[in-house]
Motif scaffolding. Structure first.
Motif, PDB file in Angstrom:
ATOM      1  N   THR A   1       1.007  -1.196   0.009  1.00 53.61           N
ATOM      2  CA  THR A   1      -0.011  -0.075  -0.048  1.00 53.61           C
ATOM      3  C   THR A   1       0.922   1.264   0.002  1.00 53.61           C
ATOM      4  O   THR A   1       1.216   1.871   1.059  1.00 53.61           O
ATOM      5  CB  THR A   1      -0.906   0.180   1.264  1.00 53.61           C
ATOM      6  OG1 THR A   1      -0.101  -0.110   2.313  1.00 53.61           O
ATOM      7  CG2 THR A   1      -1.975  -0.896   1.320  1.00 53.61           C
ATOM      8  N   TYR A   2       1.254   1.747  -1.238  1.00 54.99           N
ATOM      9  CA  TYR A   2       1.928   2.728  -1.279  1.00 54.99           C
ATOM     10  C   TYR A   2       1.194   4.044  -1.564  1.00 54.99           C
ATOM     11  O   TYR A   2       1.321   4.481  -2.606  1.00 54.99           O
ATOM     12  CB  TYR A   2       3.218   2.706  -2.120  1.00 54.99           C
ATOM     13  CG  TYR A   2       4.510   3.264  -1.940  1.00 54.99           C
ATOM     14  CD1 TYR A   2       5.326   2.915  -1.116  1.00 54.99           C
ATOM     15  CD2 TYR A   2       4.427   4.923  -2.132  1.00 54.99           C
ATOM     16  CE1 TYR A   2       6.617   3.784  -0.564  1.00 54.99           C
ATOM     17  CE2 TYR A   2       5.662   5.411  -1.800  1.00 54.99           C
ATOM     18  CZ  TYR A   2       6.494   4.662  -1.107  1.00 54.99           C
ATOM     19  OH  TYR A   2       7.670   5.665  -0.596  1.00 54.99           O
ATOM     20  N   GLY A   3       0.416   4.319  -0.693  1.00 50.60           N
ATOM     21  CA  GLY A   3      -0.553   5.483  -0.942  1.00 50.60           C
ATOM     22  C   GLY A   3       0.001   6.814  -0.679  1.00 50.60           C
ATOM     23  O   GLY A   3       0.541   7.054   0.381  1.00 50.60           O
ATOM     24  N   LEU A   4       0.047   7.518  -1.901  1.00 49.96           N
ATOM     25  CA  LEU A   4       0.905   8.902  -1.675  1.00 49.96           C
ATOM     26  C   LEU A   4      -0.231  10.085  -1.588  1.00 49.96           C
ATOM     27  O   LEU A   4      -0.030  10.947  -0.793  1.00 49.96           O
ATOM     28  CB  LEU A   4       1.786   8.944  -2.737  1.00 49.96           C
ATOM     29  CG  LEU A   4       3.069   8.041  -2.643  1.00 49.96           C
ATOM     30  CD1 LEU A   4       3.814   8.167  -4.100  1.00 49.96           C
ATOM     31  CD2 LEU A   4       4.078   8.433  -1.803  1.00 49.96           C
TER      32      LEU A   4
ATOM     33  N   ASP B   1      13.662  -0.854  -2.576  1.00 47.02           N
ATOM     34  CA  ASP B   1      14.896  -1.984  -2.428  1.00 47.02           C
ATOM     35  C   ASP B   1      14.507  -3.061  -1.564  1.00 47.02           C
ATOM     36  O   ASP B   1      15.359  -4.207  -1.477  1.00 47.02           O
ATOM     37  CB  ASP B   1      15.933  -1.205  -1.965  1.00 47.02           C
ATOM     38  CG  ASP B   1      16.704  -0.352  -3.096  1.00 47.02           C
ATOM     39  OD1 ASP B   1      16.362  -0.967  -4.301  1.00 47.02           O
ATOM     40  OD2 ASP B   1      17.275   0.557  -2.970  1.00 47.02           O
TER      41      ASP B   1
ATOM     42  N   MET C   1      -7.698   2.613  -2.111  1.00 46.42           N
ATOM     43  CA  MET C   1      -8.530   2.197  -1.044  1.00 46.42           C
ATOM     44  C   MET C   1      -9.846   1.774  -1.473  1.00 46.42           C
ATOM     45  O   MET C   1     -10.346   0.597  -1.120  1.00 46.42           O
ATOM     46  CB  MET C   1      -8.940   3.153   0.065  1.00 46.42           C
ATOM     47  CG  MET C   1      -7.354   3.339   0.771  1.00 46.42           C
ATOM     48  SD  MET C   1      -7.401   4.521   1.954  1.00 46.42           S
ATOM     49  CE  MET C   1      -8.316   4.030   3.482  1.00 46.42           C
TER      50      MET C   1
ATOM     51  N   ARG D   1      14.001   3.190  -1.271  1.00 48.36           N
ATOM     52  CA  ARG D   1      14.359   2.465  -0.218  1.00 48.36           C
ATOM     53  C   ARG D   1      13.267   1.374  -0.056  1.00 48.36           C
ATOM     54  O   ARG D   1      13.648   0.002   0.108  1.00 48.36           O
ATOM     55  CB  ARG D   1      14.417   3.193   1.145  1.00 48.36           C
ATOM     56  CG  ARG D   1      15.295   2.500   2.272  1.00 48.36           C
ATOM     57  CD  ARG D   1      15.278   3.094   3.414  1.00 48.36           C
ATOM     58  NE  ARG D   1      15.924   4.457   3.616  1.00 48.36           N
ATOM     59  CZ  ARG D   1      15.961   5.053   4.493  1.00 48.36           C
ATOM     60  NH1 ARG D   1      15.412   4.679   5.715  1.00 48.36           N
ATOM     61  NH2 ARG D   1      16.647   6.369   4.484  1.00 48.36           N
TER      62      ARG D   1
ATOM     63  N   ILE E   1      -6.806   7.168  -2.440  1.00 52.35           N
ATOM     64  CA  ILE E   1      -8.166   7.101  -2.084  1.00 52.35           C
ATOM     65  C   ILE E   1      -8.936   6.085  -3.070  1.00 52.35           C
ATOM     66  O   ILE E   1      -9.772   5.061  -2.720  1.00 52.35           O
ATOM     67  CB  ILE E   1      -8.729   8.567  -2.060  1.00 52.35           C
ATOM     68  CG1 ILE E   1      -8.081   9.414  -1.470  1.00 52.35           C
ATOM     69  CG2 ILE E   1     -10.345   8.105  -1.311  1.00 52.35           C
ATOM     70  CD1 ILE E   1      -7.861   9.015   0.068  1.00 52.35           C
TER      71      ILE E   1
ATOM     72  N   GLY F   1      -9.876  -1.495  -3.044  1.00 51.58           N
ATOM     73  CA  GLY F   1     -10.022  -2.521  -1.914  1.00 51.58           C
ATOM     74  C   GLY F   1     -11.555  -2.825  -1.359  1.00 51.58           C
ATOM     75  O   GLY F   1     -11.728  -3.552  -0.311  1.00 51.58           O
ATOM     76  N   GLY F   2     -12.102  -1.678  -1.556  1.00 52.03           N
ATOM     77  CA  GLY F   2     -13.434  -1.611  -0.546  1.00 52.03           C
ATOM     78  C   GLY F   2     -14.388  -2.519  -1.131  1.00 52.03           C
ATOM     79  O   GLY F   2     -14.298  -3.593  -2.084  1.00 52.03           O
TER      80      GLY F   2
ATOM     81  N   PHE G   1      12.792   7.654   0.088  1.00 52.41           N
ATOM     82  CA  PHE G   1      12.096   6.656   0.733  1.00 52.41           C
ATOM     83  C   PHE G   1      11.239   5.591  -0.052  1.00 52.41           C
ATOM     84  O   PHE G   1      11.366   4.317   0.229  1.00 52.41           O
ATOM     85  CB  PHE G   1      11.046   7.052   1.786  1.00 52.41           C
ATOM     86  CG  PHE G   1      11.601   8.162   2.703  1.00 52.41           C
ATOM     87  CD1 PHE G   1      12.047   7.579   3.849  1.00 52.41           C
ATOM     88  CD2 PHE G   1      11.727   9.368   2.558  1.00 52.41           C
ATOM     89  CE1 PHE G   1      12.782   8.119   4.925  1.00 52.41           C
ATOM     90  CE2 PHE G   1      12.300  10.111   3.531  1.00 52.41           C
ATOM     91  CZ  PHE G   1      12.891   9.552   4.796  1.00 52.41           C
TER      92      PHE G   1
ATOM     93  N   ALA H   1       0.863  -4.026   4.276  1.00 55.33           N
ATOM     94  CA  ALA H   1       1.595  -2.832   4.792  1.00 55.33           C
ATOM     95  C   ALA H   1       3.189  -2.761   4.796  1.00 55.33           C
ATOM     96  O   ALA H   1       3.746  -2.051   4.942  1.00 55.33           O
ATOM     97  CB  ALA H   1       1.135  -2.634   6.277  1.00 55.33           C
TER      98      ALA H   1
END
Lengths: 172, 409, 260
Positions: free
Chosen positions: A37-40, A93, A48, A90, A45, A51-52, A87, A66
């Motif tokens: 979940t890389y929500g930026l 990686d 999400m 990272r 939204i 997934g709802g 980030f 997560a």
């Protein structure tokens, strides 16, 4: 005494067996894609919402995780700012191979409408991207389609990631 | 100690080797319950937070800089991306600020439609709040139920403006479109649905739920003085017993004519704020129902008549030469508001959303400052988290209902 | 000749302004019309240099050195218990000054006051964090965006931009797409400077089309296999392009004129 002529251990000697293994492995990989979940930003939204209850990604074997250690796909949903870029790299990686990246939304693809000092102009500057997903924000159906495209792509690839051309495109 | 370099960086999550024996935990910037890109550096003594330092800016996109380099109408879609959970409230706050600067007022029907859209967005935002807050606290099923209802609200918005998330449904001087056929009936059905679900699903699941109460009661307590001093607005302020709602106190649009209550809570904790959000959804549906007769009585004019600033309706542009010329100038050069400065506050679902615009008479704003409620609520975290337990941190982040689009802008 | 672009203000400009255009001004009202604002002004006394009511809100111009004094009066005497917003406006190109504003709110009377003061470049302002905690983040943001130092602030540090960022983005001298440092920031940070050549410069042109990139762009008129190399020659094609129209806007700035 006739010897067995086929050397299964040599480089080109395994066509039949490897194809089947490829198919089996790719069947497994493509049907249980666990995204990180890389929500930026805004696209998170919609991620999400996918997934709802209405779009329900679980039926495709897609369960949001997560932790990068448990994930196969990184869905970069939203604007990646320059402060955040290291980030993102990272976490990429930290993901285990094999891994794929979906860039969701115009901001992640090219910087989109945010042609400013603070946004990374396309996440492919820092991580290799498999699927680009247009829209601002893309609808959950678009994300679903992207995931299906990724499944197709995985099924086409060799199970050994080193044989895939994408590997050469990796930046580092 | 690990040697950091560019590709294998410092393993910074845990730092045990400190003299005072406190542990420093890095929370975020990518954490599933950080509501976006919040980074918290927490100093822990055992399980208690000794010091909290919110580090923001991971979603800074330079929206205020963009506003200085765009004409007023061009900038409007960018405001969608501020508080992206309730986009129309941003569009509206910005449009209202520019309208105040220009000295124009939207026609009656546009006001009715705007108020409807604002209240639907408030319901969307509150449903999202309850979904994510419950998910963070550990109640997964509430997330699924709340997203189910939210999809119906999204359908309403999609029927009106064509977009699910980034609406851009308000223009400077009015609204672009009239409501589609049958939209009103769908909206009333939606109101009934929300009222039913709030009572029979969310409150039934959560209100007397023992775990929910244990997790929320007396967590994140903030006094009224602190709330005012830290710049809290909206439910954060009303949850501390201060009866302050801009819709009531400084009425804009039709809120002066509508009959609704402002729920407040004296509990000052997360549970009180959760009750408040639920109550506000009921008030929103009450407002939406009152707007239906107002819509039917209003004249079908949608944009204000101010040819200097706002393009004429499409029929006039297509038939009259002068209207076409003015439309061309307004599109290519942009409108030129008078010199002056304006600060207009509106009550967005999160709190006081205000736009400060400094105009020098040019088509580009000289300075635009977006006063985002979440920005100040994030600042409050460094006070609110101190002394709480690590398990309550996500509850408190959830209850502040911050959205990083508007925190970082 | 290259067009002259002023360096001290790189904000977007209208391409055409009528030479006789005089911008009107938003009407300003007398303070005495509103009894509450008149009381506020009486309480401030000589601290206010200029005051008027603009769009329903009292605007008080003060001397920058007296800002804490003014805020104390407004908070203790007049009941302005919340500081909604605090930021600055850059007038360096015009006057060599910053204009700072404090937006205050009185919740019992439902009134708002904007306190405005001006400081010269390089001067610092006194923090009002002791009176309003909300100024903590707001002043940090002002420091980050404009580089205005705030005295006696508990933790004055960059807030939105990274700590090692160069420049203050909301200054009028800072271009919207950022400077040289900004354009390589993430590459330098993640891979190091030596990878600049590998990754290449940012594409800031949203309409850019790479003629020989068969991966991201499809061709009009005939089909090319995905990811095929066509740099050394192309097949015959049905549709003819004019070479002069395909200009690389990213490298040259004067090509637009050549097109004409």
């Amino acid at each position: 005494m006739a010897q067995h002529q086929v050397n299964y251990a040599s480089a080109a000697g395994l066509p039949i067996a490897l194809t089947s293994v490829d198919k089996l492995v790719n069947w497994g990989r493509s049907n249980s894609l666990w995204p990180l979940t890389y929500g930026l930003a805004c696209c998170a939204i919609e991620m999400m919402a996918s997934g709802g209850a209405r779009y329900d990604f679980d039926r495709m074997g897609t369960i949001f995780r997560a932790s990068p250690r448990q994930a196969d796909v990184m869905i970069l949903a939203g604007t990646l700012s320059k402060k955040h870029a290291e980030f993102a790299r990272r976490l990429y990686d930290q993901m285990t191979e094999p891994k794929w990246v979906i860039s969701m939304g115009s901001c992640a693809n090219t910087g989109g409408m945010f042609n400013t000092y603070a946004t990374v102009q396309g996440v492919d500057r820092i991580i290799p991207v498999d699927i680009y997903l247009p829209g601002c924000a893309p609808r959950p159906e678009t994300l679903q389609y992207a995931l299906m495209m990724l499944q197709k792509k995985i099924r086409r690839e060799s199970a050994n990631m080193n044989n895939n051309t994408k590997q050469n495109l990796r930046l580092v | 100690m690990q040697q950091p370099n560019k590709l294998t960086p410092f393993f910074e999550n845990l730092n045990f080797e400190r003299d005072d024996n406190t542990m420093v935990i890095n929370f975020g910037p990518q954490h599933p319950s950080a509501h976006g890109q919040l980074r918290l550096v927490l100093e822990l003594d055992g399980e208690q937070v000794v010091k909290a330092y919110p580090d923001i800016g991971y979603l800074h996109r330079g929206i205020e800089k963009m506003a200085e380099n765009m004409t007023y109408n061009e900038f409007l879609p960018t405001t969608d991306r501020l508080d992206y959970i309730a986009s129309t409230s941003n569009n509206y706050a910005y449009a209202l600020a520019v309208e105040k600067l220009l000295g124009i007022e939207a026609p009656r029907r546009a006001q009715v439609i705007r108020t409807m859209l604002l209240e639907i967005n408030r319901v969307i935002s509150h449903l999202f709040f309850i979904a994510t807050h419950a998910l963070d606290v550990g109640a997964m099923s509430v997330f699924l139920y709340a997203f189910r209802e939210r999809e119906f609200a999204m359908d309403l918005m999609e029927d009106y403006c064509g977009a699910r998330l980034t609406h851009s449904s308000v223009r400077i001087g009015g609204v672009p479109l009239d409501l589609p056929n049958e939209w009103i009936n769908k909206m009333i059905a939606f109101c009934d649905k929300v009222d039913y679900e709030v009572e029979h699903t969310y409150n039934a699941l959560l209100q007397e739920n023992r775990i929910w109460k244990m997790r929320l009661e007396d967590v994140g307590v903030i006094s009224a003085e602190d709330a005012l001093s830290w710049g809290c607005t909206g439910p954060m302020l009303r949850g501390s017993g201060v009866n302050w709602d801009i819709r009531k106190e400084e009425p804009y649009e039709l809120y002066g004519e509508l009959d609704f209550d402002i729920p407040t809570s004296d509990r000052c904790d997360s549970y009180g704020r959760y009750r408040l959000y639920m109550e506000e959804m009921n008030q929103s549906t009450r407002i939406l129902r009152q707007l239906v007769p107002m819509y039917k009585e209003s004249e079908p004019q949608l944009m204000a008549h101010a040819p200097q600033y706002i393009s004429a309706p499409k029929e006039e542009i297509m038939t009259q030469n002068y209207a076409l010329m003015q439309h061309f100038v307004l599109v290519t050069q942009g409108m030129r508001p008078p010199k002056g400065e304006v600060y207009v506050p509106t009550e967005s679902p999160k709190g006081e959303l205000g736009f400060y615009i400094k105009s020098e008479g040019e088509p580009y704003a000289y300075r635009l400052k977006c006063r985002a409620p979440s920005f100040f609520h994030t600042g409050l975290l460094q006070k609110l988290l101190v002394g709480t337990y690590i398990a309550d941190v996500v509850t408190i982040i959830g209850t502040t209902n911050i959205v990083f689009g508007e925190v970082d802008r | 000749m290259r067009k002259y672009v002023p360096k001290d203000n790189v904000q977007g400009k209208s391409y055409y302004t009528d030479r006789y255009w005089v911008a009107p001004r938003v009407p300003r009202m007398e303070v005495e019309a509103d009894s509450h604002f008149a009381d506020v002004l009486k309480a401030l006394g000589k601290l206010s240099k200029e005051s008027y009511v603009e769009i329903g809100q009292l605007v008080v111009h003060i001397d920058a050195t007296t800002n804490v004094e003014v805020m104390t009066v407004l908070k203790e005497t007049c009941g302005y218990t919340q500081c909604s917003e605090q930021s600055a406006v850059d007038y360096l190109a015009k006057d060599g000054e910053f204009e700072l504003f404090y937006q205050l709110l009185n919740i019992t009377e439902a009134k708002r006051v904007r306190v405005v003061c001006r400081i010269k470049k390089g001067e610092a302002i006194e923090s009002i964090t002791s009176l309003y905690h909300s100024a903590n983040f707001a002043e940090r943001e002002m420091f980050d965006m404009f580089g205005i130092k705030v005295n006696n602030h508990p933790f004055l540090k960059r807030i939105l931009m990274p700590d090692d960022w160069e420049g203050h983005p909301l200054l009028k001298t800072y271009p919207m797409i950022g400077d040289e440092f900004a354009s390589w920031y993430e590459v330098d940070k993640i891979f190091g400077k030596e990878y600049r050549d590998v990754i290449g410069p940012e594409n800031r042109d949203p309409a850019r089309i790479d003629r020989y990139d068969t991966k991201r762009f499809s061709r009009v008129g005939y089909e090319v296999p995905f990811d095929a190399d066509i740099s050394d020659g192309e097949k015959e094609q049905a549709i003819e392009y004019s070479e002069t129209l395909l200009v690389d806007y990213t490298t040259s700035s004067k090509t637009l004129d050549e097109r004409r």
